[in-house]
Design a protein around this motif. Structure first.
Motif, PDB file in Angstrom:
ATOM      1  N   ALA A   2      48.104  63.138  15.000  1.00 48.82           N
ATOM      2  CA  ALA A   2      47.220  64.200  15.848  1.00 48.82           C
ATOM      3  C   ALA A   2      46.383  64.931  14.843  1.00 48.82           C
ATOM      4  CB  ALA A   2      48.225  64.878  16.787  1.00 48.82           C
ATOM      5  N   ASP A   3      45.275  65.542  15.676  1.00 50.50           N
ATOM      6  CA  ASP A   3      44.531  66.272  14.546  1.00 50.50           C
ATOM      7  C   ASP A   3      45.288  67.549  14.374  1.00 50.50           C
ATOM      8  OD1 ASP A   3      41.105  65.427  16.196  1.00 50.50           O
ATOM      9  OD2 ASP A   3      42.461  64.429  14.335  1.00 50.50           O
ATOM     10  N   SER A   4      46.061  68.214  15.267  1.00 48.66           N
ATOM     11  CA  SER A   4      46.482  69.445  15.296  1.00 48.66           C
ATOM     12  C   SER A   4      47.695  69.428  14.001  1.00 48.66           C
ATOM     13  CB  SER A   4      46.971  69.867  16.586  1.00 48.66           C
ATOM     14  OG  SER A   4      48.239  68.841  17.024  1.00 48.66           O
ATOM     15  N   VAL A   5      48.173  68.256  13.430  1.00 46.18           N
ATOM     16  CA  VAL A   5      49.289  68.296  12.711  1.00 46.18           C
ATOM     17  C   VAL A   5      48.796  67.469  11.311  1.00 46.18           C
ATOM     18  CG1 VAL A   5      51.013  68.309  14.410  1.00 46.18           C
ATOM     19  CG2 VAL A   5      50.253  66.006  13.225  1.00 46.18           C
ATOM     20  N   LYS A   6      47.760  66.961  11.240  1.00 42.10           N
ATOM     21  CA  LYS A   6      47.134  66.389   9.953  1.00 42.10           C
ATOM     22  C   LYS A   6      47.129  67.328   8.846  1.00 42.10           C
ATOM     23  CE  LYS A   6      44.019  62.890  11.742  1.00 42.10           C
ATOM     24  NZ  LYS A   6      42.640  62.490  12.183  1.00 42.10           N
ATOM     25  N   GLY A   7      47.745  66.790   7.689  1.00 42.21           N
ATOM     26  CA  GLY A   7      47.824  67.612   6.428  1.00 42.21           C
ATOM     27  C   GLY A   7      49.164  68.654   6.542  1.00 42.21           C
ATOM     28  N   ARG A   8      49.844  68.577   7.764  1.00 41.39           N
ATOM     29  CA  ARG A   8      51.056  69.330   7.737  1.00 41.39           C
ATOM     30  C   ARG A   8      52.288  68.535   7.862  1.00 41.39           C
ATOM     31  NH1 ARG A   8      52.008  73.132  11.349  1.00 41.39           N
ATOM     32  NH2 ARG A   8      50.582  72.333  13.019  1.00 41.39           N
ATOM     33  N   PHE A   9      52.159  67.589   8.724  1.00 39.94           N
ATOM     34  CA  PHE A   9      53.315  66.592   9.242  1.00 39.94           C
ATOM     35  C   PHE A   9      53.260  65.465   8.563  1.00 39.94           C
ATOM     36  CE2 PHE A   9      54.405  68.780  13.723  1.00 39.94           C
ATOM     37  CZ  PHE A   9      54.387  70.206  13.028  1.00 39.94           C
ATOM     38  N   THR A  10      54.289  64.952   8.449  1.00 38.16           N
ATOM     39  CA  THR A  10      54.014  63.488   7.704  1.00 38.16           C
ATOM     40  C   THR A  10      55.344  62.552   8.287  1.00 38.16           C
ATOM     41  OG1 THR A  10      53.572  64.320   5.355  1.00 38.16           O
ATOM     42  CG2 THR A  10      54.479  62.087   5.408  1.00 38.16           C
ATOM     43  N   VAL A  11      54.879  61.272   8.806  1.00 37.14           N
ATOM     44  CA  VAL A  11      55.772  60.189   9.294  1.00 37.14           C
ATOM     45  C   VAL A  11      56.264  59.579   8.013  1.00 37.14           C
ATOM     46  CG1 VAL A  11      56.306  58.275  10.780  1.00 37.14           C
ATOM     47  CG2 VAL A  11      54.579  60.133  11.630  1.00 37.14           C
ATOM     48  N   TRP A  12      57.510  59.803   7.725  1.00 40.24           N
ATOM     49  CA  TRP A  12      58.370  59.230   6.570  1.00 40.24           C
ATOM     50  C   TRP A  12      59.040  58.383   6.638  1.00 40.24           C
ATOM     51  CZ3 TRP A  12      62.955  59.521   3.948  1.00 40.24           C
ATOM     52  CH2 TRP A  12      63.093  59.353   2.882  1.00 40.24           C
ATOM     53  N   THR A  13      58.895  57.032   5.842  1.00 46.18           N
ATOM     54  CA  THR A  13      60.133  56.006   6.097  1.00 46.18           C
ATOM     55  C   THR A  13      60.578  55.830   4.791  1.00 46.18           C
ATOM     56  OG1 THR A  13      60.470  53.760   6.470  1.00 46.18           O
ATOM     57  CG2 THR A  13      58.147  54.361   5.833  1.00 46.18           C
ATOM     58  N   ASP A  14      61.894  55.417   4.629  1.00 47.36           N
ATOM     59  CA  ASP A  14      62.409  55.175   3.270  1.00 47.36           C
ATOM     60  C   ASP A  14      62.518  53.680   3.280  1.00 47.36           C
ATOM     61  OD1 ASP A  14      65.912  55.998   4.544  1.00 47.36           O
ATOM     62  OD2 ASP A  14      64.640  54.556   5.131  1.00 47.36           O
ATOM     63  N   ASN A  15      61.951  52.971   3.811  1.00 52.74           N
ATOM     64  CA  ASN A  15      61.614  51.392   3.915  1.00 52.74           C
ATOM     65  C   ASN A  15      63.174  50.778   3.789  1.00 52.74           C
ATOM     66  OD1 ASN A  15      59.149  51.268   3.762  1.00 52.74           O
ATOM     67  ND2 ASN A  15      59.077  51.970   1.680  1.00 52.74           N
ATOM     68  N   THR A  16      64.147  51.544   4.700  1.00 53.73           N
ATOM     69  CA  THR A  16      65.414  50.869   4.935  1.00 53.73           C
ATOM     70  C   THR A  16      65.452  50.746   6.327  1.00 53.73           C
ATOM     71  OG1 THR A  16      66.521  52.992   5.041  1.00 53.73           O
ATOM     72  CG2 THR A  16      66.508  52.444   3.013  1.00 53.73           C
ATOM     73  N   ASP A  17      66.670  50.299   7.033  1.00 58.44           N
ATOM     74  CA  ASP A  17      66.910  49.886   8.395  1.00 58.44           C
ATOM     75  C   ASP A  17      66.961  51.633   8.958  1.00 58.44           C
ATOM     76  OD1 ASP A  17      69.349  47.694   8.091  1.00 58.44           O
ATOM     77  OD2 ASP A  17      67.136  47.499   7.994  1.00 58.44           O
ATOM     78  N   ASN A  18      66.663  52.728   8.477  1.00 56.81           N
ATOM     79  CA  ASN A  18      66.654  53.985   9.146  1.00 56.81           C
ATOM     80  C   ASN A  18      65.055  54.204   9.586  1.00 56.81           C
ATOM     81  OD1 ASN A  18      69.010  55.017   8.217  1.00 56.81           O
ATOM     82  ND2 ASN A  18      68.281  55.617   6.222  1.00 56.81           N
ATOM     83  N   LEU A  19      65.249  54.740  11.089  1.00 52.65           N
ATOM     84  CA  LEU A  19      63.936  54.730  11.662  1.00 52.65           C
ATOM     85  C   LEU A  19      63.196  55.988  11.060  1.00 52.65           C
ATOM     86  CD1 LEU A  19      65.116  54.546  15.413  1.00 52.65           C
ATOM     87  CD2 LEU A  19      63.733  52.779  13.804  1.00 52.65           C
ATOM     88  N   PRO A  20      61.804  55.915  11.026  1.00 56.46           N
ATOM     89  CA  PRO A  20      60.930  56.851  10.317  1.00 56.46           C
ATOM     90  C   PRO A  20      61.290  58.399  10.983  1.00 56.46           C
ATOM     91  CG  PRO A  20      59.752  55.257  11.420  1.00 56.46           C
ATOM     92  CD  PRO A  20      61.101  54.730  11.760  1.00 56.46           C
ATOM     93  N   SER A  21      61.195  59.250   9.810  1.00 52.19           N
ATOM     94  CA  SER A  21      61.591  60.612  10.432  1.00 52.19           C
ATOM     95  C   SER A  21      60.181  61.402  10.442  1.00 52.19           C
ATOM     96  CB  SER A  21      62.513  61.336   9.254  1.00 52.19           C
ATOM     97  OG  SER A  21      61.862  61.109   7.858  1.00 52.19           O
ATOM     98  N   LEU A  22      60.215  62.603  10.592  1.00 55.08           N
ATOM     99  CA  LEU A  22      59.044  63.510  10.804  1.00 55.08           C
ATOM    100  C   LEU A  22      59.061  64.658   9.998  1.00 55.08           C
ATOM    101  CD1 LEU A  22      56.313  63.904  12.045  1.00 55.08           C
ATOM    102  CD2 LEU A  22      57.388  65.234  13.856  1.00 55.08           C
ATOM    103  N   GLN A  23      58.577  64.737   9.071  1.00 56.85           N
ATOM    104  CA  GLN A  23      58.378  66.048   7.883  1.00 56.85           C
ATOM    105  C   GLN A  23      57.499  66.879   8.382  1.00 56.85           C
ATOM    106  OE1 GLN A  23      60.558  66.832   5.101  1.00 56.85           O
ATOM    107  NE2 GLN A  23      59.505  68.714   5.274  1.00 56.85           N
ATOM    108  N   MET A  24      57.995  68.214   8.728  1.00 57.25           N
ATOM    109  CA  MET A  24      56.952  69.057   9.335  1.00 57.25           C
ATOM    110  C   MET A  24      57.000  70.366   8.302  1.00 57.25           C
ATOM    111  SD  MET A  24      58.054  68.958  13.221  1.00 57.25           S
ATOM    112  CE  MET A  24      59.643  69.830  13.218  1.00 57.25           C
ATOM    113  N   ASN A  25      55.910  70.694   7.826  1.00 54.40           N
ATOM    114  CA  ASN A  25      55.481  71.755   6.776  1.00 54.40           C
ATOM    115  C   ASN A  25      54.711  72.736   7.402  1.00 54.40           C
ATOM    116  OD1 ASN A  25      57.128  70.320   4.880  1.00 54.40           O
ATOM    117  ND2 ASN A  25      55.287  69.307   4.140  1.00 54.40           N
ATOM    118  N   SER A  26      54.634  73.828   6.987  1.00 53.22           N
ATOM    119  CA  SER A  26      53.763  75.085   7.595  1.00 53.22           C
ATOM    120  C   SER A  26      53.736  75.123   8.854  1.00 53.22           C
ATOM    121  CB  SER A  26      52.257  74.603   6.974  1.00 53.22           C
ATOM    122  OG  SER A  26      52.091  74.644   5.655  1.00 53.22           O
ATOM    123  N   LEU A  27      55.025  75.427   9.473  1.00 45.97           N
ATOM    124  CA  LEU A  27      55.319  75.211  10.942  1.00 45.97           C
ATOM    125  C   LEU A  27      54.631  76.632  11.350  1.00 45.97           C
ATOM    126  CD1 LEU A  27      58.671  73.754  11.100  1.00 45.97           C
ATOM    127  CD2 LEU A  27      56.612  72.953  12.430  1.00 45.97           C
TER     128      LEU A  27
END
Length: 125
Positions: free
Chosen positions: A59-84
């Protein structure tokens, strides 16, 4: 079948990482997205990753601050949130879309057929 975790009470400018855990089903061939619902408002798309892992949308409101992050394992993607900020205060949910195209991410909540219990993020000013 999905459970979001990692929320909490933080101050403006802080970071949090939200995780999404699965139970009872494998979600390796699903598009995964994060949505949030601020108090008294509609649920809104935050970010997501396609089945292929090659397409990530925000979403435009979170671009540059949030990252959908995957470790390329069986774990589901996490959401890294910065500058909250206080505007990020919401219940956050992870969701899975079984019907999306290989390289697409839907921002429509109605396209997601599996939802987890939310985790609350509160950002104080």
């Amino acid at each position: 079948q999905l459970q979001a975790s990692g929320g909490g009470l933080v101050q403006t400018g802080a970071s949090l990482r939200l995780s999404c855990a699965a139970s009872g089903r494998t979600f390796s061939r699903y598009a995964i997205a994060w949505f949030r619902q601020p108090p008294g408002k509609e649920r809104e798309f935050v970010g997501g990753i396609s089945k292929s892992g090659r397409k990530i949308a925000y979403a435009d409101s979170v671009k540059g601050r949030f990252t959908v992050w995957t470790d390329n394992t069986d774990n589901l993607p996490s959401l890294q949130m910065n500058s909250l900020g206080p505007e990020d205060t919401a219940a956050y949910y992870c969701a899975a879309d079984s019907r999306s195209r290989w390289d697409s991410v839907s921002s429509r909540s109605s396209d997601y057929d599996f939802w987890g219990q939310g985790t609350l993020v509160t950002v104080s000013s």
